[in-house]
Design a protein around this motif. Structure first.
Motif, PDB file in Angstrom:
ATOM      1  N   GLN A 712       0.809  -0.825   0.361  1.00  0.00           N
ATOM      2  CA  GLN A 712      -0.135   0.422   0.104  1.00  0.00           C
ATOM      3  C   GLN A 712       1.124   1.328   0.026  1.00  0.00           C
ATOM      4  OE1 GLN A 712      -2.698  -1.046   3.281  1.00  0.00           O
ATOM      5  NE2 GLN A 712      -3.317  -2.748   2.163  1.00  0.00           N
ATOM      6  N   GLY A 715       2.905   1.860  -2.836  1.00  0.00           N
ATOM      7  CA  GLY A 715       1.756   1.666  -4.524  1.00  0.00           C
ATOM      8  C   GLY A 715       0.889   3.230  -4.631  1.00  0.00           C
TER       9      GLY A 715
ATOM     10  N   THR B 246     -13.237   4.338   7.328  1.00  0.00           N
ATOM     11  CA  THR B 246     -12.340   2.700   6.325  1.00  0.00           C
ATOM     12  C   THR B 246     -10.619   3.245   7.414  1.00  0.00           C
ATOM     13  OG1 THR B 246     -10.776   2.312   4.158  1.00  0.00           O
ATOM     14  CG2 THR B 246     -11.497   5.177   5.735  1.00  0.00           C
ATOM     15  N   GLN B 247      -9.920   2.518   6.940  1.00  0.00           N
ATOM     16  CA  GLN B 247      -8.572   2.798   7.717  1.00  0.00           C
ATOM     17  C   GLN B 247      -7.878   3.494   5.659  1.00  0.00           C
ATOM     18  OE1 GLN B 247      -8.319  -1.866   9.185  1.00  0.00           O
ATOM     19  NE2 GLN B 247      -6.333  -0.766  10.582  1.00  0.00           N
ATOM     20  N   ALA B 249      -4.851   4.326   5.537  1.00  0.00           N
ATOM     21  CA  ALA B 249      -3.482   2.897   5.315  1.00  0.00           C
ATOM     22  C   ALA B 249      -4.315   2.038   4.429  1.00  0.00           C
ATOM     23  CB  ALA B 249      -2.992   2.528   5.795  1.00  0.00           C
ATOM     24  N   ARG B 250      -5.034   1.314   4.464  1.00  0.00           N
ATOM     25  CA  ARG B 250      -5.841   0.479   3.578  1.00  0.00           C
ATOM     26  C   ARG B 250      -5.901   0.898   2.037  1.00  0.00           C
ATOM     27  NH1 ARG B 250      -3.618  -4.519   4.704  1.00  0.00           N
ATOM     28  NH2 ARG B 250      -4.492  -4.585   7.506  1.00  0.00           N
ATOM     29  N   VAL B 251      -6.161   2.532   1.631  1.00  0.00           N
ATOM     30  CA  VAL B 251      -6.800   2.749   0.921  1.00  0.00           C
ATOM     31  C   VAL B 251      -6.095   3.963   0.019  1.00  0.00           C
ATOM     32  CG1 VAL B 251      -9.389   1.805   1.477  1.00  0.00           C
ATOM     33  CG2 VAL B 251      -8.314   3.946   1.873  1.00  0.00           C
ATOM     34  N   ARG B 252      -4.731   4.247   0.480  1.00  0.00           N
ATOM     35  CA  ARG B 252      -4.362   5.130   0.342  1.00  0.00           C
ATOM     36  C   ARG B 252      -3.647   5.166  -0.895  1.00  0.00           C
ATOM     37  NH1 ARG B 252      -0.317   5.618   4.105  1.00  0.00           N
ATOM     38  NH2 ARG B 252      -1.445   6.457   5.636  1.00  0.00           N
ATOM     39  N   ALA B 253      -2.768   3.662  -1.116  1.00  0.00           N
ATOM     40  CA  ALA B 253      -3.266   3.958  -2.297  1.00  0.00           C
ATOM     41  C   ALA B 253      -3.580   4.172  -3.749  1.00  0.00           C
ATOM     42  CB  ALA B 253      -1.546   2.288  -2.422  1.00  0.00           C
TER      43      ALA B 253
END
Lengths: 734, 304
Positions: A712, A715, B246-247, B249-253
């Motif tokens: 992540q 990414g 949401t978190q 960090a999980r969706v940052r990309a």
């Protein structure tokens, strides 16, 4: 599938372990922060793209973490796979508990059963692997643990076994030993548990296994494979001395008493009983042939002993040696009194039909058969109730209260102390004895002097001759007085009145009258002394017993019983005894000599108001506490348990038929033992496997979590970075 | 060299702008800061560039004759400057709720105000006209372009009255502006552009079609640019988009990809329409942003 540790405990811990990350997750969700956000559309699109993947990753990590915890918790539970499981999954550990019968019957034979049991034990242990936990136990009256859950090491175990040269002097208490083995089995944490009982399989133990023994064995089989390993027996022949006891006579200086040694053929065939030798104070005084004894027959061999000196006399009966030597000797101690002093208290008031021959008249006469006067071996002092309080009770060995109705509470207390310290007290009732008053004065409970609660007086019809007496407790020394007399003569003894009594718990009814089996003679033990209650009169008021020949015999024997306690000086070997040693200072040292002649110092203690020497009677023979100044010495004999002398055994098949239903296997053939043992071993412990798996899963989730996080982070196309680069580029252009 | 320059210049921290004083004071400091840091001539500006010579015709002011050229050629030439064209600039600030987001002390809206005011100061200072508009779903306020100093005070007052509203309609506003502006000039747009991108592009194309110069200041908060949040967060939409948990960090990309796509879409649309596009990070000092932009523009002017 089973587990070595408590499922309840570790299962709960596992549940908690699994719940923790879930709870943390939920709490984490609950403790979320919030912020207003402008780029909601971008975030929503990012979530739509990622949500499936994120959830999958989250759940994968959560699942792996929970799985790791479950595996570690399961490992702590120490589960086992039984049956022919794949050994790659687990390791096979065998825990053994080997109980070796070390009762004295195992000493039977030229090559004793015990030696064979040791050899069999070595065979069993040969199937163990190094490090397997093994417990070695000697079984006799109680289990003696030689090695407790010790990692198997051939040389060490052989050394311990070789050090056991002969069995103990004790009998076998099978149930207690099996319980001890069960405890050791419980302690073991191995997938395979085995328990071996190496024994001669005596008929007395295995022929009629008690319900308790069966239950314990059954419980044991739930936790372990149980094997009974009977050792080979050369023969079952054994002649033993089962008792050496006082029969009759007076145990006083200058008197003669008869002792009887019981010889029993314990075998299945008739044998010559050999000879019995009697020793008094280590001096041979008599040797008698026993004669032929049929299978199971007992025969008494008596001898007379004259006592010229007062003090403890060591007696020993020796039988001709046979295959089991330990039960060919029997020991006893006779406490010979210089003089026995009896205080007869006559409570009868006023005249009666019998004139002066009332109250204790007949009793005193019965006691003064031989000599009278101060130097007589049996000195009788006769007083009336009023004079009792003036007497020093410690000057007497026995007190007779005949129809006494007026005893002060203080006197009752003194009488209680007197009895507790070893004195003898005999009650005769009569017209002046009021049941309620007596019950209240003397008490009938455990702390009271009366052996039971007195009740109403029962009277026979005036026309009848009265009620005859019957034996209440066969084998009691006082009852044997009646048993030895012709029944016709006994039948002549009649009672017209008897006072009813509810015999207290633990007290013995020695004689009864035929009418409603009312107790006639009841005994109670208080401290070191005894109380006899005669529920009729000492004179002829309530019957003619006082002029019956049995009366004199009974009175004489009662005095001997209450003052000399002929059976009080021998106990079973292995007992812990407080030997009464009056005249010594509490806390001082006393020398105790054991049967082997070894001296040991013990500290004099006070127990129940008496000074005593605590002695552990671990050997067969006579233990003697040495004299100390004016304090006399004291002796105590210890003998083997006669029941153990029956060396008859049951064969393997018979044992199997009795224990098979309990799940116990019987190893009969020598060659098949190892294969039978190996065959029964099916089980693997999964602890290591689960622990390794748990750690691997934990590492896997760590790697995955790091990978997901890094991915992540990696990414990020990093607009910020490109912005920064643009700034730097612009700055450079500038 | 540039780095050395940067080290020498002390920019004003955007987070403390509001603590310095009234808007005008701040703007003056900002503009002076630019001059001190980068410029020799206070006259250097967006419309004071030398463009060409032309022959003197009667009626031209004599003072504009280039005497050096006369000396060389014995002819009268006038030096022609862009500044002399006296342009009109309209500053349009997005005052929708989304502009109120601030990860630090200064929101995007506040930042946009300071940036717009600074530019207004610069424009008036070089005697051009500047107008000011505030919009959300519609044009809230509008100050007609003027070239005197008093317009700055008016703009400042209007800025103080701005009240953010939940919806944005950049495309519509731009269209409306295109219709309203009779004379060609500059349109400077200050917004986070969180609206319908296609409508926006249509709007600026319309402006360009009418011959206007458009400059888009795309203002974003550093948190919006880098999405550095960790842990579990609940995001509350500022313009009625609801909530999201949401978190980050999980969706940052993915978020950053979406952001990049969003920014690139606007940037490319601007490039295609020959519109200046400036991505602004509200953590950057305003004078820094301004000077960088002005330098960039002057560099481009020289190339052209």
């Amino acid at each position: 599938m089973g587990s070595l540790n408590s499922f309840g405990l570790w299962g709960s811990l596992a549940a908690v372990g699994v719940a923790v990350p879930v709870i943390i997750h939920l709490l984490y969700r609950k403790q979320r922060k919030q912020t207003p956000w402008a780029a909601m559309e971008l975030l929503r699109r990012a979530l739509v793209d990622r949500s499936g993947q994120v959830k999958l990753e989250d759940f994968l990590i959560l699942f792996l973490r929970c799985l790791a915890l479950v595996l570690i918790a399961l490992a702590l539970l120490r589960p086992t796979l039984t049956g022919s499981a794949n050994s790659l999954l687990g390791e096979q550990r065998v825990g053994m508990v080997v109980g070796i019968d070390a009762s004295f019957s195992m000493g039977h034979g030229l090559h004793s059963r015990f030696e064979k049991a040791i050899a069999r034990t070595k065979e069993i242990l040969a199937t163990a692997k190094d490090g397997d936990p093994v417990s070695l136990v000697l079984m006799s009256q109680k289990p003696e643990v030689l090695l407790r859950s010790t990692g198997y090491e051939s040389s060490r175990f052989s050394g311990v076994l070789d050090a056991q040269e002969k069995p103990t002097a004790y009998g076998l208490t099978l149930e207690q030993n099996i319980e001890g083995l069960a405890e050791l089995v419980d302690e073991m944490k191995t997938p395979i548990k085995e328990c071996y009982l190496v024994t001669d399989a005596q008929e007395s133990d295995w022929g009629a296994l008690s319900d308790k023994g069966k239950q314990t064995l059954e419980r044991l089989t739930r936790d372990a494979s149980v094997f009974v390993v009977p050792v080979d027996t050369d023969s079952e022949a054994n002649v033993s001395l089962t008792a050496l006891r006082y029969s009759s006579g007076a145990l006083r200086k200058g008197e003669v008493a008869r002792f009887t040694a019981m010889v029993k053929n314990q075998g299945r065939q008739s044998v010559d009983g050999g000879k019995v030798e009697f020793h008094l104070n280590d001096t041979l005084v008599s040797r008698q042939a026993v004669g032929k004894l049929d299978a199971g027959e007992s025969r008494g061999v008596s001898f007379f002993a004259s006592f010229v000196e007062a003090g403890d006399v060591r007696m020993k009966a020796m039988l001709s040696k046979d295959d089991l030597a330990i039960d060919d000797a029997r020991y006893a101690v006779a406490r010979i009194r210089e003089q026995v002093r009896v205080l007869c208290v006559d409570g009868t008031k006023g005249g009666g039909e019998t004139g002066e021959r009332r109250g204790v008249y007949y009793a005193a006469r019965a006691l003064r058969l031989k000599q009278r006067g101060e130097k007589a071996p049996l000195k009788v002092v006769q007083i009336e109730t009023a004079g009792l309080s003036a007497e020093r009770l410690s000057d007497f060995d026995m007190i007779v209260l005949a129809n006494v109705d007026d005893v002060s509470p203080e006197m009752v207390k003194r009488l209680h102390t007197f009895v507790s310290k070893g004195g003898g007290l005999m009650f005769f009732v009569g017209d002046q004895v009021k049941a309620e008053d007596y019950n209240q004065r003397f008490g009938f409970d455990a702390n009271g002097l009366l052996p039971g609660k007195l009740g109403e007086v029962a009277a026979a019809d005036e026309e009848s001759t009265g009620w005859p007496l019957v034996v209440g407790r066969t084998g009691h020394r006082l009852a044997s007085v009646v048993e030895l007399v012709e029944p016709k003569l006994v039948d002549l003894a009649r009672f017209k009145k008897v006072m009813g009594v509810e015999v207290g718990e633990g007290n013995e009814t020695i004689l009864k009258v035929a009418h409603q089996e009312m107790p006639l003679l009841v005994e109670k033990t208080i401290g070191q002394g005894n109380v006899l209650l005669f529920t009729s009169t000492a004179d002829r008021t309530w019957g003619d017993f006082a002029v019956h020949p049995l009366y004199t015999m009974l009175i004489q024997q009662s005095v001997t019983q209450l003052t000399s306690k002929p059976d009080g000086w021998q106990v079973a070997v292995g007992s812990s005894v407080n030997v009464a040693t009056p005249g010594r200072v509490v806390g001082s040292e006393a020398a105790v000599t054991d049967p082997a002649g070894e001296k040991r110092m013990v500290t004099v203690a006070e127990v129940n108001g008496q000074t005593v020497c605590p002695v552990e009677m671990s050997r067969v023979g006579v233990y003697s506490v040495a004299e100390a100044g004016e304090a006399p010495g004291a002796s105590m004999a210890s003998n083997v348990d006669a029941r153990e002398s029956n060396v008859q055994v049951v064969d393997g098949g018979a044992v199997e038929s009795k224990v098979k239903e309990l799940g116990v296997k019987v190893v009969t053939g020598g060659g098949s033992m190892a294969s039978m043992i190996e065959e029964s071993r099916r089980g693997y412990e999964l602890t290591t496997f689960l622990l390794v798996m748990g750690i691997l899963v934990f590492l896997l989730q760590s790697v995955l979590a790091r990978y997901f996080t890094n991915r992540q982070t990696r990414g990020q196309s990093d607009l910020g970075e490109s912005l920064q680069m643009a700034r730097v580029a612009a700055a450079r252009r500038a | 060299m540039a780095q050395t320059q940067q080290q020498q210049v002390e920019y004003l921290d955007p987070n403390i702008l509001s603590q310095i004083g009234p808007l005008e004071v701040v703007v003056r400091q900002v503009v002076e800061g630019i001059r001190i840091g980068h410029h020799r001539s206070p006259r250097r500006g967006i419309s004071t560039e030398f463009t060409a010579y032309r022959q003197y015709v009667p009626g031209d002011e004599v003072r504009h004759i280039d005497w050096k050229a006369y000396a060389r050629t014995h002819r009268y030439y006038l030096k022609q400057f862009d500044a002399e064209t006296n342009f009109v600039a309209n500053l349009l600030v997005d005052a929708s709720e989304s502009m109120t987001y601030a990860s630090g002390n200064i929101s995007k809206l506040e930042y946009a105000k300071y940036l717009a005011a600074s530019l207004a100061y610069l424009i008036v200072d070089q005697r051009d006209s500047v107008g000011f508009g505030v919009f959300d779903g519609e044009l809230q306020r509008y100050v007609e372009p003027k070239g005197n100093q008093s317009v700055l005070r008016t703009i400042s007052d209007e800025m103080g009255r701005v009240e953010p509203q939940p919806r944005t309609n950049i495309g519509g506003i731009v269209e409306e502006f295109a219709a309203r502006m009779k004379r060609r000039g500059f349109v400077m747009l200050f917004s986070d552009m969180f609206d319908n991108t296609e409508e926006f592009i249509e709007g600026i194309n319309h402006l360009r079609f009418k011959g206007h110069n458009v400059i888009v200041f795309h203002i974003l908060d550093p948190y919006e640019l880098t999405f550095p949040l960790t842990g579990m967060w609940k995001f509350l939409g500022l313009e009625g988009e609801g909530e999201l948990i949401t978190q980050p960090a999980r969706v940052r990309a993915n978020y950053l990809k979406e952001l990049e796509s969003f920014v690139n879409g606007i940037r490319n649309a601007c490039n295609r329409a020959e519109v200046d596009y400036v991505l602004v990070d509200t953590s950057d000092p305003i004078e820094h942003v301004l000077s960088q932009y002005l330098l960039q523009r002057s560099a481009l002017a020289k190339i052209q």
